[in-house]
Design a protein around this motif. Structure first.
Motif, PDB file in Angstrom:
ATOM      1  N   ASP A 192      34.756  99.672 -75.457  1.00 30.43           N
ATOM      2  CA  ASP A 192      35.330  99.441 -74.499  1.00 30.43           C
ATOM      3  C   ASP A 192      34.842  98.156 -73.702  1.00 30.43           C
ATOM      4  O   ASP A 192      35.341  97.347 -73.040  1.00 30.43           O
ATOM      5  N   GLU A 193      33.372  98.016 -74.138  1.00 27.37           N
ATOM      6  CA  GLU A 193      32.683  97.044 -73.509  1.00 27.37           C
ATOM      7  C   GLU A 193      32.876  95.774 -74.086  1.00 27.37           C
ATOM      8  O   GLU A 193      33.204  94.663 -73.694  1.00 27.37           O
ATOM      9  N   ARG A 194      33.221  95.633 -75.469  1.00 27.50           N
ATOM     10  CA  ARG A 194      33.782  94.683 -76.235  1.00 27.50           C
ATOM     11  C   ARG A 194      34.936  94.208 -75.654  1.00 27.50           C
ATOM     12  O   ARG A 194      35.171  92.903 -75.490  1.00 27.50           O
ATOM     13  N   HIS A 195      36.104  95.078 -75.365  1.00 23.46           N
ATOM     14  CA  HIS A 195      37.406  94.917 -75.035  1.00 23.46           C
ATOM     15  C   HIS A 195      37.146  93.985 -73.548  1.00 23.46           C
ATOM     16  O   HIS A 195      37.989  93.086 -73.452  1.00 23.46           O
ATOM     17  N   LEU A 196      36.274  94.766 -72.697  1.00 26.36           N
ATOM     18  CA  LEU A 196      36.329  94.134 -71.588  1.00 26.36           C
ATOM     19  C   LEU A 196      35.737  92.580 -71.424  1.00 26.36           C
ATOM     20  O   LEU A 196      35.996  91.777 -70.542  1.00 26.36           O
ATOM     21  N   LEU A 197      34.405  92.403 -72.159  1.00 27.76           N
ATOM     22  CA  LEU A 197      34.122  91.042 -72.266  1.00 27.76           C
ATOM     23  C   LEU A 197      34.900  90.179 -72.805  1.00 27.76           C
ATOM     24  O   LEU A 197      34.854  89.034 -72.538  1.00 27.76           O
ATOM     25  N   ALA A 198      35.909  90.468 -73.652  1.00 30.82           N
ATOM     26  CA  ALA A 198      36.789  89.722 -74.313  1.00 30.82           C
ATOM     27  C   ALA A 198      37.767  89.314 -73.375  1.00 30.82           C
ATOM     28  O   ALA A 198      38.212  88.206 -73.213  1.00 30.82           O
ATOM     29  N   GLU A 199      38.052  90.402 -72.510  1.00 32.99           N
ATOM     30  CA  GLU A 199      39.222  90.201 -71.403  1.00 32.99           C
ATOM     31  C   GLU A 199      38.682  88.947 -70.474  1.00 32.99           C
ATOM     32  O   GLU A 199      39.196  88.299 -69.976  1.00 32.99           O
ATOM     33  N   ALA A 200      37.375  88.874 -70.175  1.00 32.04           N
ATOM     34  CA  ALA A 200      36.724  88.350 -69.368  1.00 32.04           C
ATOM     35  C   ALA A 200      36.811  87.046 -69.910  1.00 32.04           C
ATOM     36  O   ALA A 200      36.855  85.894 -69.106  1.00 32.04           O
ATOM     37  N   ASP A 201      36.183  86.898 -71.234  1.00 26.22           N
ATOM     38  CA  ASP A 201      36.379  85.464 -71.593  1.00 26.22           C
ATOM     39  C   ASP A 201      37.829  84.767 -71.813  1.00 26.22           C
ATOM     40  O   ASP A 201      37.777  83.717 -71.411  1.00 26.22           O
ATOM     41  N   ARG A 202      38.677  85.681 -71.819  1.00 22.44           N
ATOM     42  CA  ARG A 202      40.284  85.266 -71.822  1.00 22.44           C
ATOM     43  C   ARG A 202      40.547  84.619 -70.461  1.00 22.44           C
ATOM     44  O   ARG A 202      41.051  83.460 -70.459  1.00 22.44           O
ATOM     45  N   ARG A 203      40.302  85.373 -69.468  1.00 23.80           N
ATOM     46  CA  ARG A 203      40.404  84.883 -68.164  1.00 23.80           C
ATOM     47  C   ARG A 203      39.494  83.671 -67.915  1.00 23.80           C
ATOM     48  O   ARG A 203      40.218  82.916 -66.980  1.00 23.80           O
ATOM     49  N   ALA A 204      38.462  83.576 -68.317  1.00 24.86           N
ATOM     50  CA  ALA A 204      37.550  82.508 -68.022  1.00 24.86           C
ATOM     51  C   ALA A 204      38.177  81.211 -68.621  1.00 24.86           C
ATOM     52  O   ALA A 204      38.013  80.015 -67.998  1.00 24.86           O
ATOM     53  N   LEU A 205      38.427  81.274 -69.801  1.00 26.84           N
ATOM     54  CA  LEU A 205      39.043  80.130 -70.480  1.00 26.84           C
ATOM     55  C   LEU A 205      40.331  79.891 -69.927  1.00 26.84           C
ATOM     56  O   LEU A 205      40.724  78.544 -69.830  1.00 26.84           O
ATOM     57  N   ALA A 206      41.136  80.502 -69.507  1.00 29.27           N
ATOM     58  CA  ALA A 206      42.326  80.368 -68.756  1.00 29.27           C
ATOM     59  C   ALA A 206      42.027  79.336 -67.560  1.00 29.27           C
ATOM     60  O   ALA A 206      42.724  78.706 -66.898  1.00 29.27           O
ATOM     61  N   GLU A 214      38.717  97.376 -66.088  1.00 25.70           N
ATOM     62  CA  GLU A 214      39.540  96.153 -66.379  1.00 25.70           C
ATOM     63  C   GLU A 214      40.445  95.903 -64.945  1.00 25.70           C
ATOM     64  O   GLU A 214      40.649  94.832 -64.881  1.00 25.70           O
ATOM     65  N   GLN A 215      40.602  96.900 -64.093  1.00 25.41           N
ATOM     66  CA  GLN A 215      41.027  96.696 -62.944  1.00 25.41           C
ATOM     67  C   GLN A 215      40.208  95.973 -61.938  1.00 25.41           C
ATOM     68  O   GLN A 215      40.575  94.988 -61.196  1.00 25.41           O
ATOM     69  N   VAL A 216      38.820  96.169 -62.044  1.00 30.32           N
ATOM     70  CA  VAL A 216      38.177  95.495 -61.270  1.00 30.32           C
ATOM     71  C   VAL A 216      38.081  93.736 -61.667  1.00 30.32           C
ATOM     72  O   VAL A 216      38.164  93.141 -60.931  1.00 30.32           O
ATOM     73  N   LEU A 217      37.949  93.387 -62.936  1.00 33.52           N
ATOM     74  CA  LEU A 217      37.935  92.241 -63.367  1.00 33.52           C
ATOM     75  C   LEU A 217      39.353  91.693 -63.168  1.00 33.52           C
ATOM     76  O   LEU A 217      39.349  90.532 -62.792  1.00 33.52           O
ATOM     77  N   GLN A 218      40.811  92.245 -63.318  1.00 34.82           N
ATOM     78  CA  GLN A 218      41.697  91.844 -62.935  1.00 34.82           C
ATOM     79  C   GLN A 218      41.695  91.425 -61.326  1.00 34.82           C
ATOM     80  O   GLN A 218      42.486  90.190 -61.094  1.00 34.82           O
ATOM     81  N   ARG A 219      41.425  92.296 -60.554  1.00 33.59           N
ATOM     82  CA  ARG A 219      41.397  91.878 -59.075  1.00 33.59           C
ATOM     83  C   ARG A 219      40.405  90.680 -58.860  1.00 33.59           C
ATOM     84  O   ARG A 219      40.858  89.989 -58.000  1.00 33.59           O
ATOM     85  N   LEU A 220      39.442  90.639 -59.409  1.00 32.27           N
ATOM     86  CA  LEU A 220      38.516  89.572 -59.231  1.00 32.27           C
ATOM     87  C   LEU A 220      39.387  88.190 -59.621  1.00 32.27           C
ATOM     88  O   LEU A 220      38.979  87.270 -58.893  1.00 32.27           O
ATOM     89  N   ASP A 221      39.925  88.009 -60.806  1.00 27.31           N
ATOM     90  CA  ASP A 221      40.673  87.066 -61.134  1.00 27.31           C
ATOM     91  C   ASP A 221      41.851  86.754 -60.347  1.00 27.31           C
ATOM     92  O   ASP A 221      42.023  85.660 -59.934  1.00 27.31           O
TER      93      ASP A 221
END
Length: 454
Positions: free
Chosen positions: A6-20, A55-62
């Motif tokens: 779960d941690e790896r998936h979340l960090l990968a999603e954060a990287d994806r959003r950051a790159l975007a 994931e919802q926390v990250l999504q809302r943040l972005d």
């Protein structure tokens, strides 16, 4: 509890959003629209009882937060001396976050201790400062100024036989502070926090460019701290160090130089602007400004390494370290490895790359000033560095143009006051800013001047 997957998936999603986010930085409004600012109200809610999924926390943040950011990491932000983060520094920051080191000493993080020592040595070399100096990596120029001025006062009192650590200030000999009339507010803040009292500061008059006037320098003695600056915040000018500092040293004074952004000129082809600055006792500078590193990476530099180490020492029975461990050179005990992105920026640029970057910004600023003057603007400074100080025909027109430029979303710069009247200040300091971005700024300002009544 989240699993490793779960941690790896979340960090990968954060990287994806950051790159975007970074991919779109050039087309993002430089200042967020009112709709994005109003949308921030969605964050204002009661503390969740059980918490949202990560994931919802990250999504809302972005989704809510990213549209409301100021694009200071982009090419058309000219508001303050805020450089966009260099790729190597940004990548290092991500890795340092994964390391999660308490970078207080070698025992807590051998890699952080090693890299910060090297980064400090490189910085001294590039800035042409004494190699024996101590370099403490602090959170900001304000915090680093606190550290340097603390060391200064403690040292001046020690020369008079006063034990500052044991006896404090009660009954201590008076320490005088002389500051420039154009002293930066963060220096005044540090002095106020240290208890000097703004009403007791002795002000050195300045010339038309904001430089301390040697002919009007107040009397100095062995109980005086003289605060000078490399890079006046509006004009970008430098105090005449080669003339002022020898006079201060002859009187036994301590000289501190606020070089938050201007000190980096020492690494450029315009190094002569700061001739003599190496004669001072202490200096502060900031990485996030002209070195283009992330925030939270400033430097307290002190010629007398023992003076800074003694003033900032935080050794304990359970956590002792060498005198030059970072916890003994800065305000923080538990601290992040904030010097590593500075090491990465310097390693990726090298001496020549840093020189080219700063030279480019100085060239762009001079071109900007010349073009605006041709268009009928008043350029109020000599444009020796990366600051362009501008006024239109009237105060009302100056303010209206600045407001219209901000509202356009194409660029952002802020207001200032120079010699009692409104002006605006254009700062060129981002590695992303191209000549085309400068031309776009000129075109916008010329157009706004034509459209805005005087």
């Amino acid at each position: 509890m989240n699993s490793p997957s779960d941690e790896r998936h979340l960090l990968a999603e954060a990287d994806r959003r950051a790159l975007a986010y970074v991919d779109g930085i050039a087309t993002r409004p430089v200042f967020p629209p009112s709709s994005a600012i109003e949308a921030l109200q969605a964050f204002d809610e009661p503390l969740p009882a059980t918490g949202y999924p990560c994931e919802q926390v990250l999504q809302r943040l972005d989704d809510i937060g990213s549209p409301a950011t100021v694009a200071s990491n982009g090419p058309r932000y000219f508001g303050f001396v805020i450089g966009a983060t260099l790729p190597a520094a940004a990548a290092a920051e991500r890795l340092v976050l994964a390391w999660d080191q308490c970078a207080s000493s070698f025992d807590n993080s051998p890699v952080a201790d090693t890299l910060e020592r090297i980064a400090g040595r490189w910085a001294l070399e590039l800035l042409g400062l004494p190699q024996e100096s101590a370099v403490g990596f602090g959170t900001s120029a304000t915090a680093c100024t606190l550290a340097c001025l603390s060391a200064a006062r403690r040292s001046l009192l020690a020369r008079q036989g006063w034990d500052f650590d044991g006896d404090g200030l009660a009954g201590a000999p008076a320490v005088r502070v002389v500051v420039s009339a154009s002293c930066h507010i963060t220096v005044k803040k540090a002095l106020r926090i240290l208890g000097f009292g703004t009403n007791h500061l002795i002000v050195a008059p300045t010339d038309a460019e904001g430089r301390v006037d040697p002919a009007q320098l107040p009397a100095l003695d062995a109980s005086t701290i003289l605060c000078l600056q490399a890079g006046e915040v509006n004009t970008g000018e430098f105090d005449p160090f080669a003339e002022l500092i020898p006079r201060a040293k002859a009187a036994g004074s301590w000289v501190h130089v606020d070089g938050a952004f201007g000190l980096w000129a020492r690494a450029s082809s315009s190094a002569s602007l700061a001739a003599g600055v190496e004669l001072a006792d202490s200096w502060t500078t900031d990485g996030h400004k002209w070195l283009n590193t992330p925030y939270d990476g400033a430097m307290a530099i002190c010629r007398d390494a023992d003076a800074l180490a003694s003033a900032m020492n935080s050794d304990a029975a359970y956590a002792s370290a060498s005198k030059d461990a970072q916890k003994n050179l800065s305000l923080e005990f538990s601290r992040r490895a904030r010097g590593v992105p500075i090491w990465a920026a310097l390693a990726s640029l090298g001496r020549e790359g840093l020189r080219r970057m700063i030279d480019t910004h100085i060239r762009q600023a001079r071109h900007l000033g010349a073009r605006l003057q041709q268009a009928g603007y008043q350029v109020l400074n000599r444009v020796v560095l990366n600051q362009v100080l501008v006024r239109a025909d009237t105060d009302a027109q100056t303010q209206a143009i600045r407001q219209a430029a901000q509202e356009s979303g194409q660029v952002w710069f802020g207001p200032t006051v120079w010699q009692g009247r409104p002006a605006f200040r254009l700062s060129v300091s981002s590695w992303r800013t191209s000549d085309a971005d400068i031309e776009a700024l000129i075109e916008l300002l010329v157009e706004l001047k034509e459209q805005t009544p005087a």
